[in-house]
Write an enzyme that holds these catalytic residues in place. Structure first.
Site, PDB file in Angstrom:
ATOM      1  N   ASP A  78     -10.363  -1.514   8.691  1.00 52.38           N
ATOM      2  CA  ASP A  78      -9.059  -2.113   8.433  1.00 52.38           C
ATOM      3  C   ASP A  78      -8.507  -2.636   9.756  1.00 52.38           C
ATOM      4  O   ASP A  78      -9.181  -2.543  10.791  1.00 52.38           O
ATOM      5  CB  ASP A  78      -8.106  -1.091   7.782  1.00 52.38           C
ATOM      6  CG  ASP A  78      -7.154  -1.763   6.800  1.00 52.38           C
ATOM      7  OD1 ASP A  78      -6.436  -2.689   7.217  1.00 52.38           O
ATOM      8  OD2 ASP A  78      -7.149  -1.386   5.611  1.00 52.38           O
ATOM      9  N   GLU A 102      -4.686  -8.223  -0.112  1.00 59.23           N
ATOM     10  CA  GLU A 102      -3.649  -8.582   0.853  1.00 59.23           C
ATOM     11  C   GLU A 102      -4.162  -9.449   2.002  1.00 59.23           C
ATOM     12  O   GLU A 102      -3.826  -9.217   3.157  1.00 59.23           O
ATOM     13  CB  GLU A 102      -3.010  -7.306   1.438  1.00 59.23           C
ATOM     14  CG  GLU A 102      -2.422  -6.405   0.374  1.00 59.23           C
ATOM     15  CD  GLU A 102      -1.889  -5.087   0.930  1.00 59.23           C
ATOM     16  OE1 GLU A 102      -0.858  -4.633   0.416  1.00 59.23           O
ATOM     17  OE2 GLU A 102      -2.485  -4.515   1.853  1.00 59.23           O
ATOM     18  N   HIS A 110      -7.304  -7.728   6.394  1.00 53.31           N
ATOM     19  CA  HIS A 110      -7.447  -6.363   6.934  1.00 53.31           C
ATOM     20  C   HIS A 110      -8.630  -6.279   7.908  1.00 53.31           C
ATOM     21  O   HIS A 110      -9.382  -5.318   7.911  1.00 53.31           O
ATOM     22  CB  HIS A 110      -7.629  -5.348   5.800  1.00 53.31           C
ATOM     23  CG  HIS A 110      -6.369  -5.110   5.002  1.00 53.31           C
ATOM     24  ND1 HIS A 110      -5.349  -4.307   5.455  1.00 53.31           N
ATOM     25  CD2 HIS A 110      -5.971  -5.577   3.791  1.00 53.31           C
ATOM     26  CE1 HIS A 110      -4.367  -4.267   4.548  1.00 53.31           C
ATOM     27  NE2 HIS A 110      -4.720  -5.052   3.530  1.00 53.31           N
TER      28      HIS A 110
HETATM   29  C1  TNX Z   1      -1.787  -1.289  -0.068  1.00 53.12           C
HETATM   30  S1  TNX Z   1      -3.961  -0.898  -2.023  1.00 53.12           S
HETATM   31  C2  TNX Z   1      -3.006  -1.463   0.544  1.00 53.12           C
HETATM   32  C3  TNX Z   1      -3.372  -0.624   1.704  1.00 53.12           C
HETATM   33  C4  TNX Z   1      -2.245   0.289   2.103  1.00 53.12           C
HETATM   34  C5  TNX Z   1      -1.610   0.882   0.873  1.00 53.12           C
HETATM   35  C6  TNX Z   1      -0.568   1.901   1.150  1.00 53.12           C
HETATM   36  C7  TNX Z   1      -4.546  -1.961  -1.173  1.00 53.12           C
HETATM   37  C8  TNX Z   1      -5.690  -2.575  -1.780  1.00 53.12           C
HETATM   38  N1  TNX Z   1      -3.991  -2.270   0.032  1.00 53.12           N
HETATM   39  O1  TNX Z   1      -3.783  -1.432   2.781  1.00 53.12           O
HETATM   40  O2  TNX Z   1      -2.755   1.285   2.929  1.00 53.12           O
HETATM   41  O3  TNX Z   1      -1.068  -0.165   0.096  1.00 53.12           O
HETATM   42  O4  TNX Z   1      -0.158   2.577  -0.001  1.00 53.12           O
END
Ligand code: TNX
Length: 533
Positions: free
Chosen positions: A187, A324, A260
C-alpha cells in the site's frame, strides 16, 4: 439425562448443523492413539496429534488402522468415507467409546478435529502442559459449511506483524473453520513482500520515515518522528503459506494496483504519474494521488511482480486491489490523457478498466483468477474478474449486475465486516478509524439481503477486513478481530437456521477461556453479553 445438562448448548463455535448429546463421556489418556485409514490423511493425523499434545502431554501415537483389529477404546479414528451427504468440507464426529471422525476429505477431518478440540476442556488450547482431566462428552455431530469462502483479511502494509504472530493468528482462525486468509501486502505506506527482480521495493518501499499520530481528521497533524518498516522475505512467505495450507487455509495475496502504490513509486519513481517529482513512502493515512502511470514498462512491472507472487502463492485467486485509484493526477497528466486517446478510451475509469483487463488476461494465461475490490467495475468489468464487494449498499446495483452477468462475488461489506471499525462508541473504545460494527451487528449480518436467488448463487462467501492504520501491534489486532471473528465464523459456516444470538452469547465465555489459554487477546464481554453503551 439431567435437565440442566441437556439444555446447556455445547460451547462450539461455529455452531454445527446438528448436535445429538448422548449420556456419558470419554476420557483421553496417554494410551490414546490417532489412527487413520488412508495414507493420504497421515499428515492431517499428525497435525491433529500436534494440536493435542502440548496441553495433555500425551504422545498421541499416529498409526494406520488395521482391518483385522477392532479399534481400541479411547482412540481417535480418522476415517475417509465415501458419503456424499458429508459434502466436501463436512464431517461426522461420533464420540462413544472411541472418537470417530468421518469425512470425504482431509479438510473435513481437520474440521472434525477442531470441533473435538472445542469439546475438550478449554485448557487444551494451551501450548504448555496443563493439569486437567481430558474429558469429552458423548455426542454425534453432523456438520457441513454453508459457504465455501470463509475469509479473514489482514493489512500488513500500514502496520506489519511478526511472522510468528501471523502464524498464531492463522492457527486461531483455522480453529473455528475459516479457510481463507487475504494478505494485503502493499500500500502507499509500505511494501511488505520481497520481489527479487525489484529489490528497491522492500529496500526503499518497505520503510517510512515516520508515522502520523492520532486520527487522520485531527489537525494539525502530528508525527512520531520514528522510522517504521520491514517486510516478509520470500522464505517467510513460503513458511506462512505452508503453515496455512496444512490448516486448510488458502492464502490470497493482494498487490494493490494501480492506486495505493506510493511505496512502490517511492522506490521506482519512473512508474508513477509524476516521474520527475521525488516521492516518499507515505507517512500519513489516507489515499495518495500518485498512482501508477500506464507506460508499457509499468504494466510489465506489475506482471513481473505478479509472476513472483504466483510462484509463492498457490491460490487460484490473485487479488490485484483496484480500489480507490485516485484519478486527480491522471486527469492532469498529458501523458495519461494521451494514453486514453491512444487506446480509444473515453476517460480515466476506462483506462483503469483497460489496465485491469490486461492483468486479467495475464493471470488467466497462468491459470489464475483475478479478484479485485468493487471499483474495478467502474469503467467496465474485466471479463473473468471476481469481485470483492466492500462498499455495501452504495454499490449493490453494480455488484448485483455483475453477479447477474456471471461474475463471482466475495462479500466483504464494510457495513458490518470491517473489523477496524469500532465495536462501540469512542468513549470506551481505543483509537479507531470510525464506523460502527459491534458484535451483534456482525452476528446478525445478512449477506444476501440485496440479492435474488441467481445472484446469491454467484457468491463464494464472506470475509472480514482488518485494515491496520490504527492497529499498530498484535494485541490490538487480536482485540479488533475477536470476538467478532467468532460471529463471522458462524455467519460463514453455520446453517442460517441455527443462528441464535442467545445461544451464541452462552457459548462465548468458554471461547474466551480458550483464548486466555492460547494467550490471544480479545475484547471482553460480560459473561458472554456484549459490552456496548
Ligand atoms: C478503505 S476497503 C480502503 C483501505 C482502508 C480502509 C479503512 C478498501 C478496498 N480500501 O485502503 O484501509 O478503507 O477502513
Amino acid at each position: 439425562m439431567p435437565k440442566a445438562y441437556a439444555k446447556a448448548p455445547l460451547p462450539l463455535i461455529p455452531q454445527p448443523d446438528s448436535v445429538e448429546q448422548q449420556h456419558g463421556f470419554l476420557i483421553l489418556s496417554d494410551q490414546t492413539e490417532i489412527t487413520y485409514n488412508k495414507d493420504s490423511i497421515k499428515e492431517t493425523a499428525s497435525l491433529i496429534a500436534s494440536q493435542l499434545q502440548p496441553a495433555t502431554g500425551f504422545p498421541f501415537t499416529v498409526a494406520k488402522q488395521q482391518k483385522s483389529k477392532k479399534s481400541k477404546i479411547g482412540n481417535i479414528a480418522l476415517t475417509i468415507v465415501n458419503d456424499d451427504s458429508l459434502e466436501d468440507e463436512g464431517y461426522r464426529l461420533t464420540v462413544s467409546d472411541q472418537i470417530l471422525i468421518e469425512a470425504q476429505t482431509n479438510a473435513g477431518l481437520f474440521y472434525g478435529a477442531q470441533t473435538l478440540r472445542q469439546l475438550l476442556p478449554a485448557a487444551i488450547f494451551s501450548d504448555k502442559l496443563e493439569n486437567a482431566t481430558w474429558i469429552v462428552p458423548k455426542v454425534i455431530i453432523n456438520d457441513t459449511p454453508e459457504m465455501q469462502w470463509r475469509g479473514m483479511h489482514l493489512d500488513v502494509s500500514r502496520h506489519m506483524f511478526p511472522k510468528e504472530d501471523i502464524l498464531r493468528f492463522i492457527d486461531t482462525i483455522a480453529s473455528f473453520k475459516l479457510n481463507s486468509f487475504h494478505m494485503h501486502l502493499t500500500d502507499d505506506q509500505g511494501w511488505r513482500i520481497e520481489i527479487k527482480k525489484y529489490p528497491k521495493l522492500t529496500e526503499i518501499g518497505g520503510f517510512r520515515e515516520e508515522t502520523m499520530v492520532g486520527h487522520l481528521r485531527n489537525k494539525p497533524r502530528k508525527y512520531d518522528g520514528k522510522p517504521y518498516g520491514g517486510f516478509y522475505t520470500q522464505e517467510d512467505i513460503k513458511e506462512i503459506v505452508a503453515y496455512a495450507t496444512a490448516r486448510h487455509i488458502n492464502v490470497v495475496p493482494e498487490i494493490d494496483m494501480p492506486g495505493h502504490m506510493q511505496a512502490a513509486i517511492a522506490a521506482y519513481p519512473e512508474f508513477g504519474t509524476r516521474p520527475d517529482e521525488p516521492t516518499k513512502v507515505l507517512t500519513k493515512w489516507g489515499i495518495s494521488a500518485n498512482i501508477l502511470n500506464m507506460e508499457d514498462k509499468t504494466v510489465q512491472f506489475t506482471k513481473d511482480v505478479l509472476t513472483e507472487v504466483m510462484a509463492l502463492f498457490p491460490s487460484k485467486y490473485i487479488h490485484i486491489g483496484g480500489d480507490e485509484a485516485a484519478k486527480a493526477w491522471w486527469k492532469k497528466s498529458e501523458r495519461i490523457q494521451w494514453h486514453i486517446k491512444d487506446k480509444g478510451l473515453k476517460n480515466e475509469n476506462e483506462l483503469q478498466s483497460w489496465f485491469i483487463q490486461e492483468i486479467d488476461n495475464f493471470l488467466q494465461g497462468h491459470d489464475r483468477n483475478l479478484i479485485g475490490w468493487d471499483e474495478i467495475v467502474e469503467g467496465g468489468i474485466a471479463k473473468d474478474a471476481t469481485l470483492m464487494w466492500w462498499k455495501g449498499v452504495k454499490t449493490k446495483d453494480h455488484i448485483n449486475q455483475a453477479a447477474t452477468d456471471g461474475h463471482k462475488i466475495v462479500i466483504a461489506d464494510k457495513t458490518a465486516l470491517y473489523f477496524d471499525h469500532r465495536q462501540d462508541r469512542d468513549v470506551i473504545e481505543p483509537l479507531n478509524i470510525g464506523g460502527w460494527a459491534p458484535l451483534h451487528k456482525v452476528y446478525h449480518y445478512k449477506p444476501f439481503r440485496f440479492m435474488n436467488e441467481q445472484q446469491k448463487s454467484m457468491v463464494l462467501g464472506i470475509q472480514a477486513q482488518l485494515w491496520t492504520e490504527y492497529i499498530p501491534n498484535v494485541r490490538k489486532l487480536e482485540r479488533s478481530a475477536f470476538p467478532r471473528a467468532w460471529a463471522l465464523s458462524e455467519v460463514a459456516w453455520s446453517d442460517p437456521k441455527t443462528r441464535d444470538w442467545e445461544s451464541f452469547q452462552q457459548r462465548v465465555p468458554t471461547q474466551e477461556i480458550r483464548f486466555i489459554y492460547k494467550n490471544m487477546n480479545f475484547r471482553k464481554t460480560l459473561f458472554g453479553r456484549e459490552v456496548v453503551k
